[in-house]
Design an enzyme around this catalytic site. Structure first.
Site, PDB file in Angstrom:
ATOM      1  N   ASP A 103     -32.708  58.671 -91.872  1.00 24.08           N
ATOM      2  CA  ASP A 103     -32.262  59.548 -93.073  1.00 24.08           C
ATOM      3  C   ASP A 103     -32.501  61.200 -92.673  1.00 24.08           C
ATOM      4  O   ASP A 103     -32.166  61.681 -93.709  1.00 24.08           O
ATOM      5  CB  ASP A 103     -33.420  59.238 -94.157  1.00 24.08           C
ATOM      6  CG  ASP A 103     -33.108  57.655 -94.489  1.00 24.08           C
ATOM      7  OD1 ASP A 103     -32.033  57.355 -94.797  1.00 24.08           O
ATOM      8  OD2 ASP A 103     -34.092  57.153 -94.846  1.00 24.08           O
ATOM      9  N   HIS A 118     -37.034  53.326 -99.886  1.00 24.04           N
ATOM     10  CA  HIS A 118     -36.075  52.746 -99.050  1.00 24.04           C
ATOM     11  C   HIS A 118     -34.810  53.539 -98.704  1.00 24.04           C
ATOM     12  O   HIS A 118     -34.773  54.809 -98.355  1.00 24.04           O
ATOM     13  CB  HIS A 118     -35.902  51.181 -99.630  1.00 24.04           C
ATOM     14  CG  HIS A 118     -35.243  50.483 -98.688  1.00 24.04           C
ATOM     15  ND1 HIS A 118     -35.084  50.725 -96.990  1.00 24.04           N
ATOM     16  CD2 HIS A 118     -34.596  49.362 -98.825  1.00 24.04           C
ATOM     17  CE1 HIS A 118     -34.380  49.626 -96.721  1.00 24.04           C
ATOM     18  NE2 HIS A 118     -34.033  48.971 -97.599  1.00 24.04           N
ATOM     19  N   SER A 156     -34.680  45.536 -98.602  1.00 27.08           N
ATOM     20  CA  SER A 156     -33.181  45.233 -98.859  1.00 27.08           C
ATOM     21  C   SER A 156     -32.863  44.055 -97.951  1.00 27.08           C
ATOM     22  O   SER A 156     -32.310  43.038 -98.813  1.00 27.08           O
ATOM     23  CB  SER A 156     -32.299  46.423 -98.559  1.00 27.08           C
ATOM     24  OG  SER A 156     -32.148  46.761 -97.320  1.00 27.08           O
ATOM     25  N   ARG A 194     -31.652  55.859 -84.161  1.00 22.65           N
ATOM     26  CA  ARG A 194     -30.546  56.261 -85.288  1.00 22.65           C
ATOM     27  C   ARG A 194     -30.250  57.582 -85.727  1.00 22.65           C
ATOM     28  O   ARG A 194     -29.238  58.308 -85.808  1.00 22.65           O
ATOM     29  CB  ARG A 194     -30.425  55.117 -86.423  1.00 22.65           C
ATOM     30  CG  ARG A 194     -30.615  53.914 -86.234  1.00 22.65           C
ATOM     31  CD  ARG A 194     -30.785  53.123 -87.485  1.00 22.65           C
ATOM     32  NE  ARG A 194     -32.209  53.504 -87.895  1.00 22.65           N
ATOM     33  CZ  ARG A 194     -32.709  52.846 -89.076  1.00 22.65           C
ATOM     34  NH1 ARG A 194     -32.081  52.341 -89.963  1.00 22.65           N
ATOM     35  NH2 ARG A 194     -33.968  53.245 -89.579  1.00 22.65           N
ATOM     36  N   HIS A 240     -41.996  56.225 -90.333  1.00 24.34           N
ATOM     37  CA  HIS A 240     -41.325  55.028 -90.498  1.00 24.34           C
ATOM     38  C   HIS A 240     -42.327  53.994 -90.489  1.00 24.34           C
ATOM     39  O   HIS A 240     -43.548  54.121 -89.949  1.00 24.34           O
ATOM     40  CB  HIS A 240     -40.402  54.648 -89.473  1.00 24.34           C
ATOM     41  CG  HIS A 240     -39.480  53.557 -89.457  1.00 24.34           C
ATOM     42  ND1 HIS A 240     -39.708  52.318 -89.022  1.00 24.34           N
ATOM     43  CD2 HIS A 240     -38.164  53.593 -89.945  1.00 24.34           C
ATOM     44  CE1 HIS A 240     -38.796  51.402 -89.328  1.00 24.34           C
ATOM     45  NE2 HIS A 240     -37.740  52.124 -90.028  1.00 24.34           N
TER      46      HIS A 240
END
Length: 473
Positions: A408, A307, A277, A362, A353
């Site tokens: 995620d 993504h 992105s 995160r 990742h």
């Protein structure tokens, strides 16, 4: 849970070892914020000439310095690992994770202003940090909150464009359509058509980017309520900050959900420039497409399963575990389900990742949020058990460079706990967040006069011929 405790202890030990050097960096950044000016645009006008000269000096003195060798594997592997892009707002380290203008996520949580003492950082504060490289005061953040609220009105034709789509269209399709409709108001496009000098490109880009960032929660919430609720639009609350207002617009007014949205928007905002992105937004903008066109393109990349759509896939997979085995799944049952997923040719979503080689920071800060606010949630407990079960299996499989959970793996469970259960909408939340990083960098792209991006491509025949010649010489 022995494995999880040992990993957590190791993580804490590494964190302590790096704390002193990180603290020195934090102090350096804190000391750079000396201005009391509450206007973000004025801050940029002061900073841009200095950074322009810095870029000129780098090009003049180091332009011929080689940054590394390009291998055939890199060319065939999606340019993975190639250094070929300037991205000022953040840097991703394989071991340390993301740093926003030099600050790690824990440091941002410590130094960026929150809505309340000890609370999660306000996204407006991160926007200020990304644009200026300076930690803002609470007064500066409040002023920016007010400015964003003043820009949040969305024209009726944007809603009309979204309403032209069937309600069954994916939320990302509807969201991107809304962004494209917003493009009608682009200040950059108007200025370019009138013949603005390139040294001033950053100014209408700044206007577009801030307006886009301000309007996205309104557009996103319209899509959410159109698809999943009664279609009734909730007005902006002028007493709330960006993250809390986003939660409010969606229909969630639990103070804990407000805090979650502040954290969510902050940690999803930027992840250096090489992800799909961010790179797409930069690439399209390098053709002097305005911020709306560039960000709409970025959203289309974010909508891919590899993504941003991954956060949707994680919650759906976790719920499939519950549907088949039950909430009180044992470790052995969970191992069997993981192997079943892998043996069917699928991946376990939320693990691994492209760059990171450790647990995503995160993920860690979301886990801390869960331990604080929802420790007994059954799906959170399942996520914790997955942290114990999945990495050893992926290590045993031997094909994964990073077996650890990413961002995620956790976000969907948190959102689900507070009532935002519609997984198909999660990527839209990601998109709203990512506007802060992409918009900030785009302003600097224009200010620094970065050129049209045009990498060289090759055919397989040319690769074969080159490698044969290199082998024989």
């Amino acid at each position: 849970m022995v494995f999880f405790r040992s990993v957590n202890a190791l993580s804490k030990l590494r964190s302590r070892l790096g704390q002193q050097s990180n603290l020195r960096d934090s102090v350096r950044w804190l000391q750079t914020q000396t201005s009391t000016d509450l206007d973000l645009r004025s801050q940029l006008k002061e900073l841009i000439p200095e950074q322009q000269e810095r870029l000129k000096k780098i090009k003049a003195e180091y332009g011929k310095v080689q940054l590394g060798n390009i291998t055939v594997d890199m060319v065939l592997g999606g340019m993975r690992g190639m250094t070929g892009l300037l991205w000022e707002t953040s840097l991703l380290d394989p071991d340390e994770g993301i740093r926003f203008r030099g600050l790690s996520i824990p440091e941002c949580q410590k130094v960026l202003p929150g809505a309340k003492p000890g609370g999660e950082p306000l996204p407006e504060g991160l926007l200020w940090l990304l644009l200026t490289g300076k930690v803002p005061s609470k007064e500066q953040v409040d002023a920016l909150s007010e400015e964003l609220r003043s820009r949040a009105a969305v024209p009726d034709y944007v809603y009309d464009a979204i309403d032209a789509l069937p309600i069954t269209a994916h939320p990302m399709t509807q969201f991107t359509t809304g962004v494209m409709a917003l493009q009608v108001q682009s200040e950059f496009q108007k200025a370019y058509d009138k013949g603005i000098h390139k040294s001033k490109y950053w100014e209408p880009t700044f206007e577009d980017s801030l307006s886009l960032i301000a309007q996205l929660p309104v557009v996103a919430s319209y899509v959410y309520r159109r698809i999943f609720k009664d279609g009734k639009v909730i007005p902006v609350d002028d007493s709330l900050d960006y993250g809390a207002n986003f939660s409010h617009l969606l229909g969630f007014d639990d103070p804990k959900m407000h805090e979650l949205m502040r954290l969510y928007v902050t940690i999803h905002s930027d992840h250096e420039g090489g992800n799909v992105s961010a790179h797409t937004g930069h690439l399209v903008a390098s053709a002097l497409s305005d911020p709306y066109l560039s960000f709409a393109a970025a959203l289309n990349g974010l909508a891919g399963p590899l993504h941003g759509l991954a956060n949707q896939e994680v919650l759906l997979w976790i719920k499939s575990v519950v549907d088949e085995v039950g909430e009180k799944v044992t470790t052995e049952q969970l191992k069997d389900y993981v192997w079943k997923t892998l043996n069917s040719g699928k991946v376990v979503p939320g693990f691994g990742h492209g760059v990171l080689r450790k647990t995503d920071p995160r993920y860690s800060c979301q886990r801390e949020f869960a331990l604080k606010h929802l420790p007994d949630d059954p799906l959170f407990q399942l996520v914790s058990k997955l942290y114990e079960v999945v990495p050893p299996i992926l290590i045993e499989l031997g094909k994964v460079k990073n077996p650890w959970p990413n961002v995620d793996a956790h976000s969907g469970v948190l959102l689900n706990h507070f009532g935002l259960t519609e997984a198909r909408f999660f990527t839209v939340l990601f998109g709203v967040s990512r506007s802060i990083g992409i918009g900030s960098q785009l302003i600097w792209d224009r200010a620094l006069g970065l050129p049209l991006e045009r990498p060289k491509s090759v055919t397989m025949e040319s690769l074969e011929n080159y490698c044969k010649k290199a082998a024989s010489s």
